[in-house]
Enzyme design. Sequence first.
Site, PDB file in Angstrom:
ATOM      1  N   CYS A  46       0.533  -1.211   0.037  1.00  0.00           N
ATOM      2  CA  CYS A  46      -0.196  -0.049   0.321  1.00  0.00           C
ATOM      3  C   CYS A  46       0.880   1.318   0.408  1.00  0.00           C
ATOM      4  CB  CYS A  46      -1.011  -0.318   1.226  1.00  0.00           C
ATOM      5  SG  CYS A  46      -0.547   0.066   2.488  1.00  0.00           S
TER       6      CYS A  46
ATOM      7  N   HIS B  20      -3.224   1.119   6.992  1.00  0.00           N
ATOM      8  CA  HIS B  20      -2.942   0.883   5.383  1.00  0.00           C
ATOM      9  C   HIS B  20      -2.815   2.750   4.676  1.00  0.00           C
ATOM     10  CE1 HIS B  20      -3.868  -0.397   1.924  1.00  0.00           C
ATOM     11  NE2 HIS B  20      -5.481  -0.359   1.914  1.00  0.00           N
TER      12      HIS B  20
ATOM     13  N   HIS C 224      -6.399   1.893  -4.407  1.00  0.00           N
ATOM     14  CA  HIS C 224      -4.691   1.951  -3.325  1.00  0.00           C
ATOM     15  C   HIS C 224      -4.371   0.489  -3.838  1.00  0.00           C
ATOM     16  CE1 HIS C 224      -8.046  -1.105  -0.567  1.00  0.00           C
ATOM     17  NE2 HIS C 224      -8.835  -0.834  -1.934  1.00  0.00           N
TER      18      HIS C 224
END
Length: 303
Positions: free
Chosen positions: A210, A262, A274
């Site tokens: 991420c 995240h 993402h």
Amino acid sequence: MILPAKFVRTALLTVAVSAVCVVGASAASVGAGTVNTDALRLREEANSSSTILATASKGDVVVILEEESNGWYKVDYKSVEGYMSADYLDVSTKADVTIGYGLVETDGSPLNVRSGPGTDYSKVTSLNDGAVVTIVGIDNGWYKVKTSGGSVGYVSSDYMVTCKDSAGSRGDGTVVAASSSLGQQIVDYAAQFLGTPYVYGGNGPNSFDCSGFTSYVYRHFGYTLNRTATGQLSNGVSVSKSELQPGDLVFFKSGGSKPVSHVGIYVGGGQFIHASTNTYEVRYDNLTSGYYNNVYVYARRVL
């Protein structure tokens, strides 16, 4: 981006900007380089193992700052200085193409805009120190510029540095108003990686985790983010969820002791892009309902 140190210019300066003064500017441009391969990396140093600062696409034009040395050119790409391999640049002393914005740095003196690339050409207008114009070409060490009033002419590259937007943001960490157009460019660039596999520790372009994804996308535009999602909480400034703009970083926490687990990039319309740990690929997801709405915690604006 603020480019090298201050020094006194003498005879040339009296012709170009009306009086002797001290200026802080980059070395004069040598010419323009056009990328002739699908993707060309901008390196921090003149070798293929140094840090990647950005990636240029085929047809992009860079400013050549120094003559070739050991197979590398020192260049300015989107106001970021670095090095590119000479093998993948078609170099010319002249190019008519918009390459971004330029910030006048003359330490207070006006800068003459000439009708051609040299001091023998007639004066078209003058620019105040700190003025920002659009650079629409390069010709033998002179920038061809277009002013906010619509005038077109040439200024010596000795007295101008490139900047990221029309407000004069120079990529030196100074926080300025967000550029929505640049945010949209970031979103558009990120979209080309849709479907790219998620791999823990992946830095791109063939796989990402991420924060590797957000770092890679931002680096293409000359911004260096911290490598981890938690580290990226220190990049930029905080914005509320109601104020999100395309290009903003969005953060989530689904457990664990760290402040976030995240990170992604807001694209607008309640969506973000993402490197997903649920589907193990780069994808869009909804920020305003469902799982990610429930675990959303922060947003940061880097631009």
